[in-house]
Design an enzyme around this catalytic site. Structure first.
Site, mmCIF file in Angstrom:
data_model
loop_
_atom_site.group_PDB
_atom_site.id
_atom_site.type_symbol
_atom_site.label_atom_id
_atom_site.label_comp_id
_atom_site.label_asym_id
_atom_site.label_seq_id
_atom_site.Cartn_x
_atom_site.Cartn_y
_atom_site.Cartn_z
ATOM 1 N N ASP A 214 21.398 37.141 26.497
ATOM 2 C CA ASP A 214 20.693 36.966 27.760
ATOM 3 C C ASP A 214 21.488 36.050 28.680
ATOM 4 O OD1 ASP A 214 18.102 37.322 29.263
ATOM 5 O OD2 ASP A 214 18.079 35.139 29.066
ATOM 6 N N GLU A 282 24.557 40.204 29.078
ATOM 7 C CA GLU A 282 23.941 40.504 30.363
ATOM 8 C C GLU A 282 24.580 39.618 31.427
ATOM 9 O OE1 GLU A 282 19.585 40.115 32.583
ATOM 10 O OE2 GLU A 282 20.253 38.646 31.103
#
Length: 549
Positions: A214, A282
């Protein structure tokens, strides 16, 4: 599908260190996949129960969004214990059973590691905020106020407002790029890096095959806390709430994307390599996403894959825009590897976002399976689900609650998966679902589409099978993609195998001429066009896949 033993399958998975290249990864949002105990929230046992459906698609791996212990202020992306399962989702034993079943079905397991920040209820933060001299006093980003009491600089939070929260105990501000309850870890502290690498190793020892990382470019901040410069209005191209969020008014030079991040990623890769594990990062940056993708995946000592947000944008891409993205990747990430996604848990589903009907959705997944790179599919995408309309009183997402009604948040793409039409929850739960199931989703349920050979679900299986059956589509190079009107085209080559791929991204028919040579159409089961004497006519939203004869 043939079921191998857990031991032998795990061993073969570990042996194939290059499995990620060209892999198809299925994202599972655990709150919304399958509820096994009737409390209205999906859980790990529910995922295990539904893994045969995922395996039937032909994908290589699953990515499970966070299931760690958490107060759930941001639905698991605020972690209070990295090495345990939140009771809402089950137990570590449930997770181990999930991994074993996935491996039995030939599925690798990737989990979502949130390393840039924790929950403010994490014991690390409780100790860090106690005073300025404790053992973890520098584990988070603390800074003194300006002489007038204001925050130390102009950095903003993605969730709106300043990225700094005052703490009366330390008489300092702490940094939070997201919610105030999500304090940022200080990656300039060696002990923080070691603790997070230990977290990665903990899960690798439990059998996971990799990570989705993330906000991978948010780990390290500028140690000098310099102000970000303003961003010109015409450059504000964020995919999430671009018009209402002041975060999009800055060029984020100093609160993320720092060069020191690469050193940490190399340490993480060194931890992963003995396990044959892979990671997809990401990259959250609207202006430099592809360049950062190239930086973070170059060579063999950083991350294997990253995805940026080009195909998560609000506007449906034209043939020229797709070609431009692919050519830019070639320019800035030639030594790296992209991972493509059209939908995920943070953006409006692409069926709605891009105003696509059935034929458009079918062709877009065929296109994705032909792109150089790996691919992420978001749960329900294989059913062609549109964005659900969630009423304000049913909203759960803090982002939507903050910016309603101009931005309705992310709940519309997070509603429960629909498995059958027999009840109002679509077979997701025997209780009241945490988010309402959209009535228009029920007719698109898995059971309904299984009985329809022409359904989007079966098309996804056929498109994925096309990739799995052609090594050129998995791992091959491609020629420079070109656009001619509404038609995008390129070739994919691996060894002696060459495929020509063309896609009509428009409603009107288009005629194309193939490169010189003899070509034979394949993938007719995907509504592929037929080559006749070196030319082909593509109807609206029709692909052409041809092999060099």
């Amino acid at each position: 599908m043939t079921i191998m033993s857990h031991v032998s399958n795990t061993a073969s998975m570990k042996a194939d260190a290059d499995w990620w290249r060209g892999a198809v990864i299925y994202q599972i949002y655990p709150r919304s996949f399958q509820d096994s105990n009737g409390d209205g929230v999906g859980d790990l046992k529910g995922i295990t129960e539904r893994l045969p459906h995922v395996a039937s698609l032909g994908v290589d791996a699953i990515w499970i969004s966070p299931f760690f212990t958490s107060p759930m202020k941001d639905f698991g992306y605020d972690v209070s214990d990295y090495c345990d399962v939140d009771p809402m989702f089950g137990s570590l034993a449930d997770f181990d059973a999930l991994v074993a079943r996935a491996h039995q079905l030939g599925l690798r397991v990737m989990i979502d590691l949130v390393l840039s920040h924790t929950s403010d209820q994490h014991p690390w933060f409780a100790e860090s905020r106690a005073d300025k001299s404790n053992a973890k006093s520098d584990w988070y980003v603390w800074a003194d106020p300006k002489p007038d009491g204001n925050p130390p600089n102009n950095w903003l939070s993605i969730f709106g407002g300043p990225a700094w929260q005052w703490d009366g105990r330390r008489q300092q501000y702490y940094l939070h790029n997201f919610l105030a309850s999500q304090p940022d870890l200080n990656f300039h502290c060696a002990d923080v890096q070691k603790a997070l690498l230990d977290v990665a190793q903990f899960w690798l020892e439990r059998g996971v095959n990799g990570f989705r990382l993330d906000t991978i470019n948010f780990y390290v901040h500028d140690a000098r806390l310099r102000n970000n410069p303003p961003l010109a209005p015409e450059a504000r191209n964020s995919t999430i709430a671009p018009q209402v969020n002041p975060y999009n008014h800055q060029e984020h030079l100093y609160d993320k994307n720092q060069p020191e991040n690469l050193a940490f990623l190399r340490k993480l890769r060194a931890v992963m390599d003995p396990y044959g594990a892979a990671a997809v990062g990401e990259v959250g940056d609207a202006q430099r996403g592809l360049e950062i993708l190239g930086e973070y995946t170059a060579g063999d000592d950083l991350m294997q894959m990253c995805y940026a947000f080009e195909f998560l944008a609000n506007d449906r891409p034209t043939a020229q825009e797709v070609a431009d993205v692919l050519n830019k990747v070639d320019a800035v990430a030639r030594d790296g590897w992209a991972c493509w996604a059209f939908s995920n848990h943070d953006v409006q589903r692409h069926a709605t976002r891009w105003h696509l009907g059935s034929e458009g959705l079918k062709m877009m997944i065929t296109l994705m399976m032909c792109l150089r790179g790996s691919a992420c599919i978001y749960q329900g995408e294989e059913l062609g689900l549109p964005e659900a309309d969630v009423a304000y009183e049913d909203l759960q997402d803090p982002y939507g609650i903050e910016f309603w009604p101009e931005f309705k948040g992310r709940d519309g793409c997070r509603t429960p998966m629909v498995w059958e039409r027999s009840n109002d929850s679509g077979g997701f739960s025997q209780g009241q679902p945490w988010l309402p199931v959209s009535p228009e989703h029920l007719n698109a349920a898995v059971a309904a589409q299984e009985d329809d050979a022409g359904s989007i679900l079966h098309h996804y299986r056929r498109a994925i099978a096309l990739r799995q059956g052609n090594v050129a589509l998995q791992k091959g190079d491609h020629s420079a993609p070109t656009a001619n009107g509404s038609v995008l085209s390129f070739t994919r080559t691996h060894g002696s195998e060459t495929l020509f791929c063309a896609f009509n991204l428009g409603d009107e028919p288009a005629q194309i001429t193939l490169p010189e040579g003899a070509w034979k159409s394949i993938a007719l089961e995907l509504n592929g066009a037929v080559v006749m004497d070196g030319t082909a006519t593509l109807e609206g939203w029709q692909p052409l896949i041809a092999v060099q004869a």
